[in-house]
Design a protein around this motif. Structure first.
Motif, PDB file in Angstrom:
ATOM      1  N   ASN A 177      10.235  -6.709  25.401  1.00  0.00           N
ATOM      2  CA  ASN A 177      11.143  -5.868  26.180  1.00  0.00           C
ATOM      3  C   ASN A 177      12.480  -5.653  25.476  1.00  0.00           C
ATOM      4  OD1 ASN A 177       9.290  -5.542  28.222  1.00  0.00           O
ATOM      5  ND2 ASN A 177      10.007  -7.314  29.362  1.00  0.00           N
ATOM      6  N   SER A 178      12.525  -5.963  24.175  1.00  0.00           N
ATOM      7  CA  SER A 178      13.738  -5.759  23.394  1.00  0.00           C
ATOM      8  C   SER A 178      13.415  -4.842  22.217  1.00  0.00           C
ATOM      9  CB  SER A 178      14.298  -7.100  22.903  1.00  0.00           C
ATOM     10  OG  SER A 178      15.524  -6.895  22.222  1.00  0.00           O
ATOM     11  N   ASP A 179      13.460  -3.558  22.483  1.00  0.00           N
ATOM     12  CA  ASP A 179      13.188  -2.537  21.475  1.00  0.00           C
ATOM     13  C   ASP A 179      14.374  -2.445  20.511  1.00  0.00           C
ATOM     14  OD1 ASP A 179      13.083  -0.026  20.129  1.00  0.00           O
ATOM     15  OD2 ASP A 179      11.937   0.855  21.745  1.00  0.00           O
ATOM     16  N   GLY A 180      14.091  -2.488  19.225  1.00  0.00           N
ATOM     17  CA  GLY A 180      15.136  -2.470  18.208  1.00  0.00           C
ATOM     18  C   GLY A 180      16.076  -1.283  18.277  1.00  0.00           C
ATOM     19  N   THR A 181      15.629  -0.168  18.845  1.00  0.00           N
ATOM     20  CA  THR A 181      16.504   1.000  18.933  1.00  0.00           C
ATOM     21  C   THR A 181      17.631   0.801  19.946  1.00  0.00           C
ATOM     22  OG1 THR A 181      15.055   2.083  20.543  1.00  0.00           O
ATOM     23  CG2 THR A 181      14.692   2.606  18.215  1.00  0.00           C
ATOM     24  N   LEU A 187       5.857  -9.032  34.111  1.00  0.00           N
ATOM     25  CA  LEU A 187       6.957  -9.833  33.577  1.00  0.00           C
ATOM     26  C   LEU A 187       6.472 -11.211  33.145  1.00  0.00           C
ATOM     27  CD1 LEU A 187       9.941  -9.357  33.051  1.00  0.00           C
ATOM     28  CD2 LEU A 187      10.425 -10.334  35.274  1.00  0.00           C
ATOM     29  N   THR A 188       5.583 -11.805  33.927  1.00  0.00           N
ATOM     30  CA  THR A 188       5.022 -13.114  33.575  1.00  0.00           C
ATOM     31  C   THR A 188       4.214 -13.022  32.284  1.00  0.00           C
ATOM     32  OG1 THR A 188       4.979 -13.800  35.883  1.00  0.00           O
ATOM     33  CG2 THR A 188       3.539 -15.001  34.384  1.00  0.00           C
ATOM     34  N   LYS A 189       3.436 -11.966  32.134  1.00  0.00           N
ATOM     35  CA  LYS A 189       2.663 -11.775  30.903  1.00  0.00           C
ATOM     36  C   LYS A 189       3.591 -11.603  29.697  1.00  0.00           C
ATOM     37  CE  LYS A 189      -0.842  -8.940  28.698  1.00  0.00           C
ATOM     38  NZ  LYS A 189      -1.672  -7.751  28.759  1.00  0.00           N
ATOM     39  N   ALA A 190       4.663 -10.849  29.861  1.00  0.00           N
ATOM     40  CA  ALA A 190       5.627 -10.655  28.770  1.00  0.00           C
ATOM     41  C   ALA A 190       6.266 -11.989  28.372  1.00  0.00           C
ATOM     42  CB  ALA A 190       6.692  -9.646  29.175  1.00  0.00           C
ATOM     43  N   PHE A 191       6.593 -12.815  29.362  1.00  0.00           N
ATOM     44  CA  PHE A 191       7.169 -14.136  29.088  1.00  0.00           C
ATOM     45  C   PHE A 191       6.177 -15.006  28.319  1.00  0.00           C
ATOM     46  CE2 PHE A 191       7.631 -18.553  30.905  1.00  0.00           C
ATOM     47  CZ  PHE A 191       8.682 -18.948  30.080  1.00  0.00           C
ATOM     48  N   ARG A 192       4.943 -15.039  28.770  1.00  0.00           N
ATOM     49  CA  ARG A 192       3.918 -15.844  28.080  1.00  0.00           C
ATOM     50  C   ARG A 192       3.676 -15.327  26.660  1.00  0.00           C
ATOM     51  NH1 ARG A 192       2.693 -19.689  31.269  1.00  0.00           N
ATOM     52  NH2 ARG A 192       2.519 -19.441  33.506  1.00  0.00           N
ATOM     53  N   ILE A 251      12.639 -13.806  40.081  1.00  0.00           N
ATOM     54  CA  ILE A 251      11.305 -14.190  39.621  1.00  0.00           C
ATOM     55  C   ILE A 251      11.429 -15.457  38.796  1.00  0.00           C
ATOM     56  CG2 ILE A 251       9.312 -13.493  38.234  1.00  0.00           C
ATOM     57  CD1 ILE A 251      10.055 -10.592  38.945  1.00  0.00           C
ATOM     58  N   ARG A 252      10.639 -16.466  39.179  1.00  0.00           N
ATOM     59  CA  ARG A 252      10.642 -17.756  38.487  1.00  0.00           C
ATOM     60  C   ARG A 252       9.337 -17.910  37.724  1.00  0.00           C
ATOM     61  NH1 ARG A 252      14.894 -20.231  40.792  1.00  0.00           N
ATOM     62  NH2 ARG A 252      15.483 -19.505  42.863  1.00  0.00           N
ATOM     63  N   MET A 253       9.463 -18.338  36.459  1.00  0.00           N
ATOM     64  CA  MET A 253       8.284 -18.528  35.611  1.00  0.00           C
ATOM     65  C   MET A 253       8.386 -19.874  34.919  1.00  0.00           C
ATOM     66  SD  MET A 253       8.268 -14.693  34.052  1.00  0.00           S
ATOM     67  CE  MET A 253       9.966 -14.328  34.461  1.00  0.00           C
ATOM     68  N   HIS A 254       7.249 -20.376  34.490  1.00  0.00           N
ATOM     69  CA  HIS A 254       7.203 -21.675  33.806  1.00  0.00           C
ATOM     70  C   HIS A 254       6.182 -21.606  32.674  1.00  0.00           C
ATOM     71  CE1 HIS A 254       7.200 -26.006  33.180  1.00  0.00           C
ATOM     72  NE2 HIS A 254       5.895 -25.878  33.047  1.00  0.00           N
ATOM     73  N   ALA A 255       6.512 -22.282  31.593  1.00  0.00           N
ATOM     74  CA  ALA A 255       5.561 -22.447  30.484  1.00  0.00           C
ATOM     75  C   ALA A 255       5.815 -23.785  29.825  1.00  0.00           C
ATOM     76  CB  ALA A 255       5.723 -21.323  29.465  1.00  0.00           C
ATOM     77  N   ASN A 256       4.786 -24.295  29.224  1.00  0.00           N
ATOM     78  CA  ASN A 256       4.900 -25.484  28.374  1.00  0.00           C
ATOM     79  C   ASN A 256       4.558 -25.014  26.966  1.00  0.00           C
ATOM     80  OD1 ASN A 256       3.325 -27.986  27.032  1.00  0.00           O
ATOM     81  ND2 ASN A 256       5.038 -28.668  28.289  1.00  0.00           N
ATOM     82  N   THR A 257       5.377 -25.421  26.002  1.00  0.00           N
ATOM     83  CA  THR A 257       5.205 -24.924  24.643  1.00  0.00           C
ATOM     84  C   THR A 257       5.294 -26.040  23.614  1.00  0.00           C
ATOM     85  OG1 THR A 257       6.086 -23.382  22.992  1.00  0.00           O
ATOM     86  CG2 THR A 257       7.675 -24.328  24.523  1.00  0.00           C
ATOM     87  N   ARG A 258       4.719 -25.777  22.454  1.00  0.00           N
ATOM     88  CA  ARG A 258       4.747 -26.735  21.349  1.00  0.00           C
ATOM     89  C   ARG A 258       6.053 -26.710  20.565  1.00  0.00           C
ATOM     90  NH1 ARG A 258      -0.001 -23.881  20.792  1.00  0.00           N
ATOM     91  NH2 ARG A 258       0.738 -22.911  18.877  1.00  0.00           N
ATOM     92  N   VAL A 259       6.915 -25.746  20.827  1.00  0.00           N
ATOM     93  CA  VAL A 259       8.187 -25.688  20.106  1.00  0.00           C
ATOM     94  C   VAL A 259       9.212 -26.580  20.785  1.00  0.00           C
ATOM     95  CG1 VAL A 259       7.755 -23.352  19.232  1.00  0.00           C
ATOM     96  CG2 VAL A 259       9.077 -23.657  21.322  1.00  0.00           C
ATOM     97  N   THR A 260      10.178 -27.028  20.010  1.00  0.00           N
ATOM     98  CA  THR A 260      11.257 -27.853  20.563  1.00  0.00           C
ATOM     99  C   THR A 260      12.258 -26.950  21.292  1.00  0.00           C
ATOM    100  OG1 THR A 260      12.680 -27.647  18.620  1.00  0.00           O
ATOM    101  CG2 THR A 260      11.048 -29.452  18.612  1.00  0.00           C
TER     102      THR A 260
END
Length: 150
Positions: free
Chosen positions: A34-38, A131-136, A4-13
Motif C-alpha cells: 500500500n506504499s506506491d513509490g510514486t 487489510l489483513t492480507k496486506a499485513f501478512r 482494525i487489530r491484526m496479529h502476526a508472529n514472525t521470524r524477524v527480530t
C-alpha cells in the motif's frame, strides 16, 4: 471511526522489523504493497522519527513516524486526502523466548470526507480481510528480506 487489530508472529527480530518499517528506499513497495513509490516522499528523517507522505490508488497520507520506543512504533496521520487526524497505525513488537517476534498492528481510520467515510466503512466490513492480507504479505516480505540478507 474504524479500528482494525491484526496479529502476526514472525521470524524477524523487533529491530529487523522496525528497520524494514522505516526503510523508505526505492524497494519500499515490495515490503508494503500500500506504499506506491510514486506517492513516497520523505520530508524529514532522523534517528527515531520521520515525516513521510505515502499512499496508493489515489489515497495518500502524511505520517509522523515515531520509533523512539522500538517496541511501540506509532505512525500518526498529520494530513491526508481522505483520513482525519485521529487516523494512524501502531505496531507493538514483543520478542519471544523462541526467537520469534509477536507483532500487534492496529490501524485507525477516521474519514474526513465522503470518500474517507466510505472507505472506512468498507474497511470495517469486507475490507478487513484485504487489510489483513496486506499485513501478512508485508510480514512475509520482511522475512524474505532477512533471508536474502543472511
Amino acid at each position: 471511526m474504524t479500528t482494525i487489530r491484526m496479529h502476526a508472529n514472525t521470524r524477524v527480530t523487533p529491530e529487523e522489523f522496525v528497520a524494514a518499517l522505516t526503510d523508505f528506499g526505492p524497494d519500499r513497495s515490495t515490503l508494503f504493497g500500500n506504499s506506491d513509490g510514486t506517492y513516497l516522499f520523505v520530508h524529514t528523517r532522523d534517528d527515531d522519527h520521520a515525516d513521510v507522505t505515502e499512499g496508493s490508488d489515489g489515497v495518500w497520507e502524511r505520517l509522523d513516524y515515531d520509533w523512539s520506543n522500538p517496541q511501540h512504533v506509532v505512525l500518526t496521520t498529520t494530513a491526508s486526502n481522505v483520513w482525519g487526524r485521529a487516523s494512524g497505525h501502531t505496531y507493538d513488537l514483543s520478542r519471544r523466548a523462541d526467537g520469534t517476534t509477536d507483532v500487534d498492528y492496529v490501524v485507525v481510520r477516521e474519514g474526513k470526507n465522503l470518500r474517507g467515510w466510505f472507505l472506512g466503512a468498507v474497511l470495517a466490513t469486507v475490507g478487513r480481510s484485504v487489510l489483513t492480507k496486506a499485513f501478512r504479505n508485508s510480514v512475509s516480505a520482511i522475512e524474505a528480506r532477512k533471508e536474502v540478507r543472511a
